[in-house]
Enzyme design. Structure first.
Site, PDB file in Angstrom:
ATOM      1  N   ARG A   8       0.842  -1.197   0.000  1.00  0.00           N
ATOM      2  CA  ARG A   8       0.000   0.000   0.000  1.00  0.00           C
ATOM      3  C   ARG A   8       0.878   1.248   0.000  1.00  0.00           C
ATOM      4  O   ARG A   8       1.979   1.252   0.556  1.00  0.00           O
ATOM      5  CB  ARG A   8      -0.919   0.018   1.225  1.00  0.00           C
ATOM      6  CG  ARG A   8      -1.937   1.163   1.147  1.00  0.00           C
ATOM      7  CD  ARG A   8      -2.713   1.339   2.430  1.00  0.00           C
ATOM      8  NE  ARG A   8      -3.498   2.576   2.358  1.00  0.00           N
ATOM      9  CZ  ARG A   8      -3.929   3.240   3.409  1.00  0.00           C
ATOM     10  NH1 ARG A   8      -3.669   2.818   4.640  1.00  0.00           N
ATOM     11  NH2 ARG A   8      -4.619   4.366   3.254  1.00  0.00           N
ATOM     12  N   HIS A   9       0.376   2.300  -0.587  1.00  0.00           N
ATOM     13  CA  HIS A   9       1.110   3.564  -0.673  1.00  0.00           C
ATOM     14  C   HIS A   9       1.328   4.201   0.709  1.00  0.00           C
ATOM     15  O   HIS A   9       0.659   3.858   1.686  1.00  0.00           O
ATOM     16  CB  HIS A   9       0.367   4.554  -1.570  1.00  0.00           C
ATOM     17  CG  HIS A   9      -0.990   4.936  -1.042  1.00  0.00           C
ATOM     18  ND1 HIS A   9      -1.172   5.854  -0.021  1.00  0.00           N
ATOM     19  CD2 HIS A   9      -2.225   4.511  -1.396  1.00  0.00           C
ATOM     20  CE1 HIS A   9      -2.450   6.001   0.219  1.00  0.00           C
ATOM     21  NE2 HIS A   9      -3.121   5.180  -0.588  1.00  0.00           N
ATOM     22  N   GLY A  10       2.240   5.163   0.743  1.00  0.00           N
ATOM     23  CA  GLY A  10       2.508   5.904   1.964  1.00  0.00           C
ATOM     24  C   GLY A  10       1.412   6.908   2.288  1.00  0.00           C
ATOM     25  O   GLY A  10       0.465   7.112   1.529  1.00  0.00           O
ATOM     26  N   GLU A  27      -7.326   2.728  -6.799  1.00  0.00           N
ATOM     27  CA  GLU A  27      -8.199   2.546  -5.642  1.00  0.00           C
ATOM     28  C   GLU A  27      -9.649   2.419  -6.098  1.00  0.00           C
ATOM     29  O   GLU A  27      -9.998   2.785  -7.232  1.00  0.00           O
ATOM     30  CB  GLU A  27      -8.038   3.733  -4.680  1.00  0.00           C
ATOM     31  CG  GLU A  27      -8.891   3.691  -3.414  1.00  0.00           C
ATOM     32  CD  GLU A  27      -8.619   2.471  -2.559  1.00  0.00           C
ATOM     33  OE1 GLU A  27      -8.979   1.350  -3.005  1.00  0.00           O
ATOM     34  OE2 GLU A  27      -8.086   2.618  -1.447  1.00  0.00           O
TER      35      GLU A  27
END
Length: 211
Positions: free
Chosen positions: A9-11, A83
């Site tokens: 998952r992204h930051g 997303e």
């Protein structure tokens, strides 16, 4: 060794902190998110990935790029890893959503947004498509988003929809590891990379800190 997939998952973004539904809105990493991406890259590079694929949204792409720089790999972009679309909810806080759409909030079904089964299908198909290109002993890293990855994972594992809420959400720059076995994909790790902490994402309240 068998084929493996790391779902990253992204930051963190400012909208994560403000608890706003991001969906397809293209929000950048904040300062904390950049640091999280660098830390995750230093750890995941040790696994010697053979391919990195990312959502086209910058929060995921910049997270993937941090790993690409450390591992020397080019990041491939696939918009099917985006997303879950939030329709009328994008940009709104959880409190605003609950106040404006109480019934839809309980079902976590955004007006004009994507249905969970559609997201699960497009994300899982994208992951499988790229995994097939990594070779039998390859390690694919997929940089994407909280709800998208959780839904893709449960679909890959073949879980019936009524059991999808059993898999919790992913924290910022946390990852899950899937391995292909003789009877399909199995989950080796989930939400790894940090000590347990509340999950703040576009995912359903049942899978996040709102549970």
């Amino acid at each position: 060794m068998s084929r493996r997939i790391v779902c990253l998952r992204h930051g963190q973004t400012v909208w994560n902190v403000e608890r706003r539904f991001q969906g397809h809105t293209d929000i950048a990493l904040d300062e904390t998110g950049v640091a999280q991406a660098a830390r995750a890259a230093s750890l995941l590079a040790a696994l010697q990935p053979t391919m990195i694929v990312s959502s086209d949204l910058r929060r995921a792409y910049d997270t993937a790029s941090a790993l690409g720089r450390v591992s020397g790999l080019e990041v491939v972009v696939d918009k099917d890893l985006r997303e879950r679309g939030g329709g009328e909810w994008e940009g709104l806080t959880r409190e605003e959503i609950k106040a404006g759409w109480p019934a839809e909030f309980e079902a976590w079904d955004a007006p004009g947004g994507e249905h969970v089964t559609d997201v699960a299908e497009r994300v899982s198909e994208a992951i499988l498509r790229w995994s097939a290109r990594t070779g039998d002993d390859g390690l694919l890293v997929v940089a994407s988003h909280g709800a998208a990855l959780r839904l893709g994972i449960v679909r890959l594992m073949g879980l019936p929809q009524e059991l999808w809420p059993a898999l919790g959400g992913l924290g910022n720059c946390a990852w899950s590891v899937l391995e292909q076995g003789r009877k399909g994909w199995r989950l080796l790790e989930h939400n790894a990379g940090t000590l347990p902490e509340p999950v703040i994402s576009d995912d359903s309240p049942a899978a996040t800190a709102d549970a």
